[in-house]
Design a protein around this motif. Structure first.
Motif, PDB file in Angstrom:
ATOM      1  N   ASP A 177     -54.578   9.893  40.271  1.00  0.00           N
ATOM      2  CA  ASP A 177     -55.090  10.131  41.616  1.00  0.00           C
ATOM      3  C   ASP A 177     -56.108   9.017  41.862  1.00  0.00           C
ATOM      4  O   ASP A 177     -57.243   9.078  41.367  1.00  0.00           O
ATOM      5  N   PHE A 178     -55.681   7.985  42.597  1.00  0.00           N
ATOM      6  CA  PHE A 178     -56.537   6.820  42.836  1.00  0.00           C
ATOM      7  C   PHE A 178     -57.438   7.130  44.035  1.00  0.00           C
ATOM      8  O   PHE A 178     -56.939   7.394  45.136  1.00  0.00           O
ATOM      9  N   CYS A 180     -59.946   9.616  43.729  1.00  0.00           N
ATOM     10  CA  CYS A 180     -59.787  11.084  43.569  1.00  0.00           C
ATOM     11  C   CYS A 180     -60.936  11.865  44.197  1.00  0.00           C
ATOM     12  O   CYS A 180     -60.855  13.087  44.306  1.00  0.00           O
ATOM     13  N   LEU A 207     -69.560  10.964  43.165  1.00  0.00           N
ATOM     14  CA  LEU A 207     -68.369  11.819  43.066  1.00  0.00           C
ATOM     15  C   LEU A 207     -67.872  11.860  41.626  1.00  0.00           C
ATOM     16  O   LEU A 207     -67.547  12.917  41.094  1.00  0.00           O
ATOM     17  N   VAL A 245     -57.172   6.532  51.060  1.00  0.00           N
ATOM     18  CA  VAL A 245     -57.972   5.550  50.323  1.00  0.00           C
ATOM     19  C   VAL A 245     -57.752   4.146  50.907  1.00  0.00           C
ATOM     20  O   VAL A 245     -58.713   3.486  51.320  1.00  0.00           O
ATOM     21  N   HIS A 248     -59.440   3.049  54.024  1.00  0.00           N
ATOM     22  CA  HIS A 248     -60.849   2.616  54.042  1.00  0.00           C
ATOM     23  C   HIS A 248     -61.058   1.314  53.279  1.00  0.00           C
ATOM     24  O   HIS A 248     -62.181   1.003  52.905  1.00  0.00           O
ATOM     25  N   LEU A 249     -59.969   0.585  53.021  1.00  0.00           N
ATOM     26  CA  LEU A 249     -60.094  -0.670  52.268  1.00  0.00           C
ATOM     27  C   LEU A 249     -59.524  -1.838  53.069  1.00  0.00           C
ATOM     28  O   LEU A 249     -58.509  -1.692  53.765  1.00  0.00           O
ATOM     29  N   GLY A 308     -64.373   0.287  51.578  1.00  0.00           N
ATOM     30  CA  GLY A 308     -64.366   1.452  50.699  1.00  0.00           C
ATOM     31  C   GLY A 308     -65.117   2.646  51.276  1.00  0.00           C
ATOM     32  O   GLY A 308     -64.982   3.755  50.779  1.00  0.00           O
TER      33      GLY A 308
HETATM   34  C1  LIG Z   1     -61.413  10.006  52.261  1.00  0.00           C
HETATM   35  S1  LIG Z   1     -61.809  10.137  50.585  1.00  0.00           S
HETATM   36  C2  LIG Z   1     -60.426  11.028  49.906  1.00  0.00           C
HETATM   37  C3  LIG Z   1     -60.704  11.662  48.577  1.00  0.00           C
HETATM   38  C4  LIG Z   1     -59.517  12.366  47.908  1.00  0.00           C
HETATM   39  N1  LIG Z   1     -58.385  11.465  47.779  1.00  0.00           N
HETATM   40  C5  LIG Z   1     -59.117  13.616  48.663  1.00  0.00           C
HETATM   41  O1  LIG Z   1     -58.064  13.617  49.331  1.00  0.00           O
HETATM   42  O2  LIG Z   1     -59.851  14.612  48.593  1.00  0.00           O
HETATM   43  C6  LIG Z   1     -61.530   8.458  49.995  1.00  0.00           C
HETATM   44  C7  LIG Z   1     -61.934   8.266  48.550  1.00  0.00           C
HETATM   45  O3  LIG Z   1     -61.546   6.952  48.136  1.00  0.00           O
HETATM   46  C8  LIG Z   1     -62.569   6.434  47.309  1.00  0.00           C
HETATM   47  N2  LIG Z   1     -62.423   4.964  47.262  1.00  0.00           N
HETATM   48  C9  LIG Z   1     -62.578   4.073  48.266  1.00  0.00           C
HETATM   49  N3  LIG Z   1     -62.392   2.817  47.813  1.00  0.00           N
HETATM   50  C10 LIG Z   1     -62.095   2.916  46.496  1.00  0.00           C
HETATM   51  C11 LIG Z   1     -61.794   1.968  45.466  1.00  0.00           C
HETATM   52  N4  LIG Z   1     -61.766   0.648  45.709  1.00  0.00           N
HETATM   53  N5  LIG Z   1     -61.509   2.437  44.225  1.00  0.00           N
HETATM   54  C12 LIG Z   1     -61.534   3.775  43.984  1.00  0.00           C
HETATM   55  N6  LIG Z   1     -61.836   4.704  44.906  1.00  0.00           N
HETATM   56  C13 LIG Z   1     -62.104   4.291  46.141  1.00  0.00           C
HETATM   57  C14 LIG Z   1     -63.844   6.944  47.945  1.00  0.00           C
HETATM   58  O4  LIG Z   1     -64.956   6.889  47.080  1.00  0.00           O
HETATM   59  C15 LIG Z   1     -63.425   8.385  48.303  1.00  0.00           C
HETATM   60  O5  LIG Z   1     -63.662   9.267  47.253  1.00  0.00           O
END
Ligand SMILES: C[S@@+](CC[C@H](N)C(=O)[O-])C[C@H]1O[C@@H](n2cnc3c(N)ncnc32)[C@H](O)[C@@H]1O
Length: 361
Positions: A177-178, A180, A207, A245, A248-249, A308
């Motif tokens: 789960d990338f 997560c 988190l 994810v 937001h990248l 992110g």
């Molecule tokens: C909108 S949240 C969704 C969390 C989870 N997937 C869920 O559905 O409950 C987006 C997540 O992606 C993580 N995130 C963003 N960029 C990331 C990166 N480069 N590597 C790992 N995590 C990342 C954030 O920290 C956040 O926890």
């Protein structure tokens, strides 16, 4: 129009929490991302109309995210219904009295799975849940019940998407789960598919610390940086999924991660990604028509800053993400999370588009 304009959330009762033979509270919100306002919902048991219920309750919390549609301010509904064995058909009634099928609540299936759902609910009750402040970081709301109750249907939906794509969930040995977050969906996998080795990673230390301290019995989670590498060995995973994810990248960072996924995925392994499509573009850029044209012409648009974080948003068309995923074959696509043009009762990532790719180098 390349998107489903009906945006919604059935907050109660979630599928696995429906109570048979008694009164249930049906509550949530729904709006049309178009000119016609939704006035009410008709609910039928088989063909018999059980009632007509207004969609008019204030939902400023939702309206804050949808500035372009005034009707969203009053898009809430709440009503009680006694549930017996009949499936429920939800129908949308627009202000001009035109009607459209919303979705079907498959009550018969819930009855068949009653013992299974009771077991899942009992097991979930023992698993720690994050505090509202932590929930806000990943979900954009502070509602602990909504978060907790989204876990089981969220993973059930992931199963549905994978099965529709022809993926045999029983054959998955190890998944990642990338991004997560607070481990929301990992908990669901732990309950629904305990045979799988569950791994999670996230770059937000708040988190990740919480997950490591509270969910170490459910999943193995590690912190990564904004950009690769991951600490895993080559060819480790059968499935990597990213729920909200890549949304937001930045493009550059996404491209780096796609290369890293090739390293840690087994050949023939799968990537499931959720992305913002056209409806998010039309909402997010409603005062910037140039950006909308840019998306329609190029298939990509971005806004905000801070890679992110929730303050940055990226948007992809299907052609654009296919182009980015060189070395992968797109095996299924669920626009706005709908399966075969039908709305699901509970989406995994709201109205985001869902893609499943197979790694075929
Ligand atoms: C909108 S949240 C969704 C969390 C989870 N997937 C869920 O559905 O409950 C987006 C997540 O992606 C993580 N995130 C963003 N960029 C990331 C990166 N480069 N590597 C790992 N995590 C990342 C954030 O920290 C956040 O926890």
């Amino acid at each position: 129009m390349h998107y489903d304009p009906i945006v919604y959330l059935l907050e109660t009762p979630k599928y696995h929490l429906l109570k048979i033979g008694t009164v249930n509270l049906f509550s949530g919100w729904v709006f049309n991302f178009g000119k016609q306002k939704i006035g009410s919902l008709n609910i039928y048991a088989n063909d018999k109309l059980l009632g007509n219920f207004a969609v008019n309750l204030p939902r400023e919390d939702i309206a804050a995210y949808i500035p372009s549609i005034p009707a969203v301010k009053t898009c809430g509904f709440s009503f009680e219904l006694e549930i017996d064995n009949d499936n429920l058909t939800f129908e949308i009634v627009f202000d001009d009295q035109s009607k459209e099928l919303f979705f079907i609540f498959d009550v018969a299936n819930v009855i068949n799975q009653q013992n299974y759902f009771n077991n899942l609910n009992n097991n979930l009750a023992f698993i720690p849940q994050p505090k509202p402040e932590l929930i806000y970081l990943t979900q954009g709301h502070y509602d602990v019940d909504e978060y907790k109750n989204s876990i089981i249907p969220g993973v059930m939906n992931l199963h549905n998407y994978l099965q529709h794509a022809g993926v045999d969930v029983q054959q998955i040995q190890s998944l990642l789960d990338f991004g997560c977050g607070s481990g929301r969906l990992l908990v669901g996998w732990h309950l629904l598919a305990p045979h799988i080795e569950l791994n999670g990673c996230d770059f937000n230390p708040k988190l990740l610390d919480w997950v490591q301290q509270n969910l170490s019995n459910q999943a193995h989670c590690v912190k990564n940086n904004l950009t690769p590498p991951l600490s895993y060995a080559d060819n480790k995973f059968d499935l990597i999924y990213l729920i909200s994810v890549f949304t937001h990248l930045s493009l550059e960072v996404q491209q780096e991660w796609i290369q890293e996924f090739k390293r840690v995925l087994k050949v023939g392994g799968y990537v499931l990604i959720t992305l913002h499509g056209e409806i998010y573009v039309r909402n997010g850029f409603w005062q910037e028509p140039d950006k909308i044209h840019q998306f329609l012409n190029t298939g990509f648009a971005e806004s905000g800053s801070n890679d992110g974080s929730n303050y940055y948003a990226s948007h992809h068309s299907i052609d654009f993400i296919k182009q980015m995923m060189q070395g992968f074959e797109l095996i299924d696509y669920f626009p706005n999370g709908n399966i075969a043009h039908k709305r699901t009762l509970f989406q995994t990532a709201q109205s985001q588009d869902i893609y499943i790719f197979r790694y075929e180098p």
